[in-house]
Design an enzyme around this catalytic site. Structure first.
Site, PDB file in Angstrom:
ATOM      1  CD  GLU A   1      -2.382  -1.515   2.671  1.00  0.00           C
ATOM      2  OE1 GLU A   1      -2.145  -0.733   3.610  1.00  0.00           O
ATOM      3  OE2 GLU A   1      -2.993  -2.588   2.812  1.00  0.00           O
TER       4      GLU A   1
ATOM      5  CB  SER B   1      -6.811  -5.754  -0.234  1.00  0.00           C
ATOM      6  OG  SER B   1      -7.809  -4.886  -0.720  1.00  0.00           O
ATOM      7  CD  GLU B   2      -3.807  -4.517   5.320  1.00  0.00           C
ATOM      8  OE1 GLU B   2      -5.044  -4.739   5.276  1.00  0.00           O
ATOM      9  OE2 GLU B   2      -3.341  -3.372   5.430  1.00  0.00           O
TER      10      GLU B   2
ATOM     11  CG  PHE C   1       1.601   0.672  10.957  1.00  0.00           C
ATOM     12  CD1 PHE C   1       2.230   1.341  12.007  1.00  0.00           C
ATOM     13  CD2 PHE C   1       1.142   1.412   9.884  1.00  0.00           C
ATOM     14  CE1 PHE C   1       2.405   2.720  11.969  1.00  0.00           C
ATOM     15  CE2 PHE C   1       1.316   2.787   9.832  1.00  0.00           C
ATOM     16  CZ  PHE C   1       1.948   3.455  10.878  1.00  0.00           C
TER      17      PHE C   1
ATOM     18  CG  ASP D   1       0.286  -2.558  15.083  1.00  0.00           C
ATOM     19  OD1 ASP D   1       0.154  -2.603  16.315  1.00  0.00           O
ATOM     20  OD2 ASP D   1       1.215  -1.949  14.518  1.00  0.00           O
TER      21      ASP D   1
ATOM     22  CG  HIS E   1      -1.161   2.346  13.911  1.00  0.00           C
ATOM     23  ND1 HIS E   1      -2.458   2.326  14.350  1.00  0.00           N
ATOM     24  CD2 HIS E   1      -1.225   2.375  12.555  1.00  0.00           C
ATOM     25  CE1 HIS E   1      -3.277   2.366  13.305  1.00  0.00           C
ATOM     26  NE2 HIS E   1      -2.553   2.381  12.200  1.00  0.00           N
TER      27      HIS E   1
END
Lengths: 334, 326
Positions: B30, B60-61, B84, B86, B130
């Site tokens: 991203e 869209s991980e 990140f 997270d 984060h």
């Protein structure tokens, strides 16, 4: 959806190949069920009995170097690409001569040499992965098309939507095939989905055409898949096909599927793809003897695969500790 | 020759080095292309390598990691950025359940040579969602290699080794280190995974640290020497999987004491594994308790005054080590 007229633009050899596939897949799944009930197939198994026309029709439309991604209900799709029955049956029995050496089992059938890039048992997870294989083909300019099978239940998980969007945006050479057998595991898909057609009604959200095909008709599936694969190979991007079908059995293992209304089961059993297709081939003038010979040959193949699987050795205990890493081992420290 | 560059610049240099060398290396994530990365770690890569090899994705991980996996299975060597660490939670199925197990389940038919790089850890006042240090999440999954460099030179060399590795590597960049400069030699750098480094020799205790905790451990060691005459050996673990236990065990056998400095929260942190190995294999050489200095078992607060209380500080390392020495 219902194809009443018989397609005319399929040649005799292709039809016989489709019939051979459907018969072989049916006999295999019946045997897998029996071996499960006898306790020889451990764990779980998810059968495609009643749904064979989809795997058969799509596989016949694929090029040998095209790639398939399956779900945990993947016996049929793995076999339809030409993976030998012996290796698949032995894998179900957890034997060393199984396609994954007994480390995959019913839900993780893989045969890379036949283009079967794996069977994935987390609903929806393999749609993004299949995209990656399609992206790779696009980058390498290999002309390969990726086909990704999944069930109706997968259309309600996030990965489905992420994958469809990316495939459309990147114009990937991929065909998504939703096998809508009307039940997500034990629950009617209609009860948990906001639209009537779980895949086709979502296609428009990703700029794709809504396509519904009779998943019990090998000819119809073959034609629809051929068109989609041709588009993908020509660089025209992804297609989402919803193939309507029905499981003859339950979701998995010994589930009798008795949560389904009797009249619904009867109606679908009357549309069993195997006798329907045999009837069509007879009407088209193919001799019953020729079809009988195909049935016998496939039954013999299943019998031989069963014997080979039962005779197969158990995996070497050492193999529990191999292939975690690419160096072949499992060591994580010095 | 050598030059001083930031940890941030090292990321760009590492990716460029590998993309120049091997045309099968592609990079996706991203905001990594046109925007140059939210941490400005990927500036100039789009211009040099073009939009086919450096590719922006939607948020869209699962799609990102899935695309990387499928490409890696079929001849490419993808680098995927998760902005990140997270956000691993949104695609953990792909990382832990698909990528990590593919080779094993298929009896070696499938290989997944990819790198997932991510900004990990705290120190920037980003709050609980984060700032997590998730190295222990990745470490506990069989099939994932886990790397976390503390300097610019290590970052480049270990990144190159990760890209060239045939196995999936989770590559954790500690985000508070991005502006920190350190010396980097000229030319191509290629390091070796599974090698810890003694970054300060000492005799009285071994302090094992990772990523942003390494400079803190070094500063603590200096204070311990200056103020209390304690000679601490500091080891930068660099790679949690594979784990260089030999370097750690050799050091503890000599110093007879061990402290770990971990940014991850207390329970099941990586230091627990090292303490357990040392306890089992080095027990008769020990002269004192094995000490773990960690972030307490709490989510990270946002306020700087509170965050500074939770992450292991130089002062806390000094006090804990002094206490361990009695």
């Amino acid at each position: 959806m219902t194809t009443t007229e018989v397609p005319t633009d399929i040649d005799r050899d292709t039809r016989l190949a489709l019939y051979r596939q459907v018969v072989g897949l049916r006999r295999f799944e019946e045997r897998a069920h029996r071996l499960f009930m006898e306790g020889l197939v451990k764990g779980t198994s998810h059968l495609s009995t009643g749904m064979e026309a989809i795997a058969a029709g799509v596989a016949e439309a694929m090029r040998p170097d095209d790639l398939t991604f399956c779900t945990y209900r993947g016996h049929a799709h793995t076999l339809a690409r030409g993976t030998p029955m012996d290796g698949v049956m032995a894998e179900l029995l957890g034997r060393a001569n199984g396609v994954c050496g007994g480390k995959g089992g019913s839900m993780h059938l893989t045969s890379v040499e036949h283009g079967v890039m794996g069977s994935y048992a987390i609903i929806g997870a393999h749609l993004p992965i299949a995209n990656g294989a399609a992206w790779s083909a696009q980058l390498r300019g290999s002309g390969q098309v990726t086909v990704c099978f999944f069930g109706d239940g997968a259309t309600n998980i996030g990965a489905f939507h992420e994958a469809l969007n990316l495939a459309a945006v990147w114009k990937l050479p991929i065909v998504f095939v939703c096998e809508n057998n009307l039940y997500m595991e034990y629950t009617p898909i209609g009860e948990v989905t906001a639209v009537e057609h779980p895949a086709a009604d979502r296609a428009g959200a990703y700029g794709l055409e809504p396509i519904i095909v009779d998943g019990n008709d090998p000819d119809a599936v073959y034609l629809e898949a051929s068109a989609a694969i041709e588009r993908a190979r020509a660089g025209e991007g992804p297609t989402l096909i919803e193939a309507k079908t029905y499981r003859h059995g339950g979701h998995s293992r010994a589930d009798p599927g008795d949560y389904r209304p009797e009249e619904e089961v009867d109606a679908w059993l009357a549309r069993d793809p195997l006798p329907m297709y045999r009837e069509r081939l007879l009407e088209l003038g193919i001799d019953a003897e020729e079809l009988d010979a195909i049935e016998q040959e496939r039954q013999d193949a299943v019998d031989a695969a069963t014997e080979a699987a039962k005779a197969g050795p158990l995996p070497d205990p050492e193999s529990a500790f191999t292939d975690v890493w690419a160096d072949g081992g499992s060591s994580w420290r010095n | 020759m050598a030059e001083l560059i930031t940890y941030r610049e090292a990321v760009t240099r590492a990716i460029a080095q590998e993309m120049r060398r091997d045309g099968s290396v592609v990079f996706l994530g991203e905001d990594i292309a046109a925007a140059g990365g939210v941490f400005k770690t990927t500036k100039g890569l789009l211009e040099e390598f073009g939009p086919t090899r450096v590719r922006d994705t939607p948020i869209s991980e699962e799609a990102i990691i899935g695309a990387a996996m499928g490409a890696a299975m079929t001849g490419m060597r993808p680098i995927a950025e998760i902005m990140f660490s997270d956000f691993f939670a949104t695609c953990w199925d792909l990382i832990a359940v698909e990528i990590a197990k593919a080779r094993y389940m298929t009896a070696g038919q499938v290989t997944v040579p990819l790198v997932i790089r991510t900004a990990n850890g705290g120190g920037l006042r980003f709050g609980a969602q984060h700032s997590q240090a998730v190295e222990n999440w990745a470490m506990m999954i069989p099939g994932l290699k886990v790397v976390a460099p503390s300097t610019a030179a290590d970052l480049i060399g270990l990144f190159a080794a990760s890209v060239r590795d045939e196995d999936p590597v989770v590559f954790l960049e500690q985000k508070s280190l991005y502006p920190v400069k350190s010396e980097v030699p000229d030319g191509e750098l290629v390091d070796e995974l599974g090698t810890a480094k003694v970054v300060r020799p000492g005799d009285d205790i071994t302090i094992v640290a990772l990523a942003a905790m390494v400079p803190r451990a070094l500063e603590a060691a200096e204070q311990l020497q200056q103020d209390r005459g304690i000679s601490a050996e500091v080891i930068d673990v660099r790679s949690l999987v594979p784990l260089d236990t030999r370097t750690i065990l050799d050091s503890v056998s000599r110093t007879t004491r061990l402290a770990t400095v971990e940014e991850n929260p207390r329970l099941c942190g990586w230091g627990a594994e090292i303490v357990s190995i040392v306890g089992e294999e080095c027990f008769w050489d020990l002269d004192g308790p094995l000490t773990r200095i960690t972030t307490p078992h709490v989510p990270l607060p946002s306020s700087d005054s509170l965050e500074d209380l939770t992450l292991p500080s130089v002062e806390r390392i000094v006090e804990s080590v002094a206490k361990a020495l009695g």
